[in-house]
Design a protein around this motif. Structure first.
Motif, short mmCIF file in Angstrom:
data_model
loop_
_atom_site.label_atom_id
_atom_site.label_comp_id
_atom_site.label_asym_id
_atom_site.label_seq_id
_atom_site.Cartn_x
_atom_site.Cartn_y
_atom_site.Cartn_z
N MET A 1 0.86 -1.18 0.00
CA MET A 1 0.00 0.00 0.00
C MET A 1 0.91 1.24 0.00
SD MET A 1 -3.04 0.87 2.73
CE MET A 1 -4.13 -0.40 2.11
N THR A 2 0.67 2.15 -0.93
CA THR A 2 1.46 3.38 -0.99
C THR A 2 1.05 4.30 0.16
OG1 THR A 2 -0.09 4.60 -2.36
CG2 THR A 2 1.55 3.22 -3.52
N ASP A 3 1.88 5.28 0.45
CA ASP A 3 1.55 6.23 1.52
C ASP A 3 0.22 6.95 1.28
OD1 ASP A 3 3.73 5.45 3.00
OD2 ASP A 3 4.91 7.23 2.56
N PRO A 4 -0.08 7.42 0.04
CA PRO A 4 -1.38 8.05 -0.18
C PRO A 4 -2.55 7.06 0.01
CG PRO A 4 0.15 8.73 -1.91
CD PRO A 4 0.83 7.64 -1.11
N GLU A 5 -2.35 5.81 -0.39
CA GLU A 5 -3.40 4.80 -0.18
C GLU A 5 -3.60 4.54 1.31
OE1 GLU A 5 -3.15 1.88 -4.07
OE2 GLU A 5 -1.59 1.71 -2.53
N LEU A 6 -2.50 4.44 2.04
CA LEU A 6 -2.57 4.22 3.49
C LEU A 6 -3.30 5.39 4.15
CD1 LEU A 6 -1.81 2.60 6.03
CD2 LEU A 6 0.36 3.85 6.05
N MET A 7 -2.94 6.61 3.80
CA MET A 7 -3.59 7.79 4.37
C MET A 7 -5.09 7.77 4.10
SD MET A 7 -3.48 10.69 6.03
CE MET A 7 -1.93 11.56 6.04
N SER A 8 -5.47 7.47 2.87
CA SER A 8 -6.88 7.42 2.49
C SER A 8 -7.62 6.32 3.26
CB SER A 8 -7.00 7.20 0.99
OG SER A 8 -8.34 7.10 0.62
N ASP A 9 -7.01 5.17 3.36
CA ASP A 9 -7.61 4.03 4.04
C ASP A 9 -7.80 4.32 5.53
OD1 ASP A 9 -8.59 1.42 3.50
OD2 ASP A 9 -6.79 0.52 4.36
N VAL A 10 -6.79 4.87 6.17
CA VAL A 10 -6.87 5.19 7.60
C VAL A 10 -7.87 6.33 7.82
CG1 VAL A 10 -5.58 6.14 9.57
CG2 VAL A 10 -4.59 4.28 8.19
N ARG A 11 -7.88 7.32 6.94
CA ARG A 11 -8.85 8.41 7.06
C ARG A 11 -10.29 7.86 7.01
NH1 ARG A 11 -8.54 13.74 6.68
NH2 ARG A 11 -6.41 13.68 5.90
N ALA A 12 -10.56 6.94 6.10
CA ALA A 12 -11.89 6.34 5.99
C ALA A 12 -12.24 5.58 7.27
CB ALA A 12 -11.96 5.42 4.78
N PHE A 13 -11.29 4.86 7.83
CA PHE A 13 -11.51 4.16 9.10
C PHE A 13 -11.85 5.15 10.20
CE2 PHE A 13 -9.79 2.93 13.22
CZ PHE A 13 -10.52 1.78 13.46
N LEU A 14 -11.11 6.24 10.30
CA LEU A 14 -11.34 7.23 11.35
C LEU A 14 -12.68 7.95 11.19
CD1 LEU A 14 -7.71 8.57 11.67
CD2 LEU A 14 -8.98 7.27 13.41
N VAL A 15 -13.15 8.10 9.97
CA VAL A 15 -14.48 8.66 9.75
C VAL A 15 -15.53 7.71 10.33
CG1 VAL A 15 -16.20 9.21 7.98
CG2 VAL A 15 -13.88 10.13 7.80
N ARG A 16 -15.36 6.40 10.13
CA ARG A 16 -16.29 5.42 10.72
C ARG A 16 -16.24 5.49 12.26
NH1 ARG A 16 -13.97 2.19 6.92
NH2 ARG A 16 -12.99 0.81 8.44
N TYR A 17 -15.04 5.66 12.79
CA TYR A 17 -14.86 5.78 14.24
C TYR A 17 -15.57 7.04 14.75
CZ TYR A 17 -12.23 5.77 18.68
OH TYR A 17 -11.86 5.76 20.00
N GLN A 18 -15.36 8.14 14.08
CA GLN A 18 -16.04 9.39 14.45
C GLN A 18 -17.56 9.24 14.36
OE1 GLN A 18 -14.89 12.85 12.15
NE2 GLN A 18 -16.95 13.65 12.38
N ASP A 19 -18.04 8.60 13.31
CA ASP A 19 -19.49 8.38 13.15
C ASP A 19 -20.06 7.56 14.31
OD1 ASP A 19 -19.47 9.82 10.78
OD2 ASP A 19 -19.55 8.04 9.49
N ALA A 20 -19.30 6.56 14.79
CA ALA A 20 -19.76 5.74 15.91
C ALA A 20 -19.87 6.58 17.18
CB ALA A 20 -18.81 4.56 16.12
N PHE A 21 -18.90 7.48 17.41
CA PHE A 21 -18.99 8.37 18.56
C PHE A 21 -20.14 9.36 18.38
CE2 PHE A 21 -14.97 7.06 20.45
CZ PHE A 21 -15.25 7.23 21.79
N ASP A 22 -20.29 9.89 17.17
CA ASP A 22 -21.37 10.84 16.93
C ASP A 22 -22.74 10.21 17.21
OD1 ASP A 22 -19.44 12.67 16.18
OD2 ASP A 22 -19.98 12.69 14.05
N ALA A 23 -22.85 8.89 17.00
CA ALA A 23 -24.09 8.16 17.26
C ALA A 23 -24.24 7.78 18.74
CB ALA A 23 -24.15 6.90 16.40
N ILE A 24 -23.22 8.06 19.55
CA ILE A 24 -23.19 7.70 20.97
C ILE A 24 -23.52 6.20 21.11
CG2 ILE A 24 -23.97 8.34 23.31
CD1 ILE A 24 -22.72 10.69 21.79
#
Length: 136
Positions: free
Chosen positions: A1-24
């Protein structure tokens, strides 16, 4: 996985994490953690969580406390991602907690040691960047 792919993949994961917190939603938050997992909180306390139910209960309490503080959503900023071998990454970012009207509650820096399993990224270790105690 290239650095830009890794950044994109991790960013997408963190958005899911943020969404879970936003949903309490402690169950959704827990699903994004590895078992076992370790978290160091803003007060410096360290918790080793051994089961999905233990994770869900712990993070439901965290999310409920955020909500009591007026939390209605958040965002992350200043994301930095570093690969750690082929299956792990270190993600460091600033979290910003917001009220319903978009006003600021608080901001802090946090790092996540992520591990890629068959189902995708999971948090193995979560570490608040706790300031050093003043020395006399």
């Amino acid at each position: 996985m290239t650095d830009p792919e890794l950044m994109s993949d991790v960013r997408a994961f963190l958005v899911r994490y943020q969404d879970a917190f936003d949903a309490i939603d402690g169950q959704r938050i827990a699903a994004l953690f590895h078992i076992p997992a370790v978290t160091m909180r803003g007060d410096g306390s360290i918790h080793a969580l051994q089961s999905r139910q233990e994770l869900a209960s712990f993070f439901q309490g965290v999310a409920d406390n955020y909500q009591k503080d007026g939390y209605a959503g958040g965002r992350f900023e200043e994301l930095q991602v570093s690969p750690i071998g082929g299956r792990c990454a270190l993600a460091t970012l600033d979290w910003v907690m917001l009220r319903h009207d978009g006003s600021f509650i608080r901001k802090w820096r946090q790092s996540y040691n992520l591990v890629r399993v068959d189902s995708g990224w999971q948090i193995l270790v979560s570490t608040f960047h706790v300031p050093r105690a003043a020395t006399a």
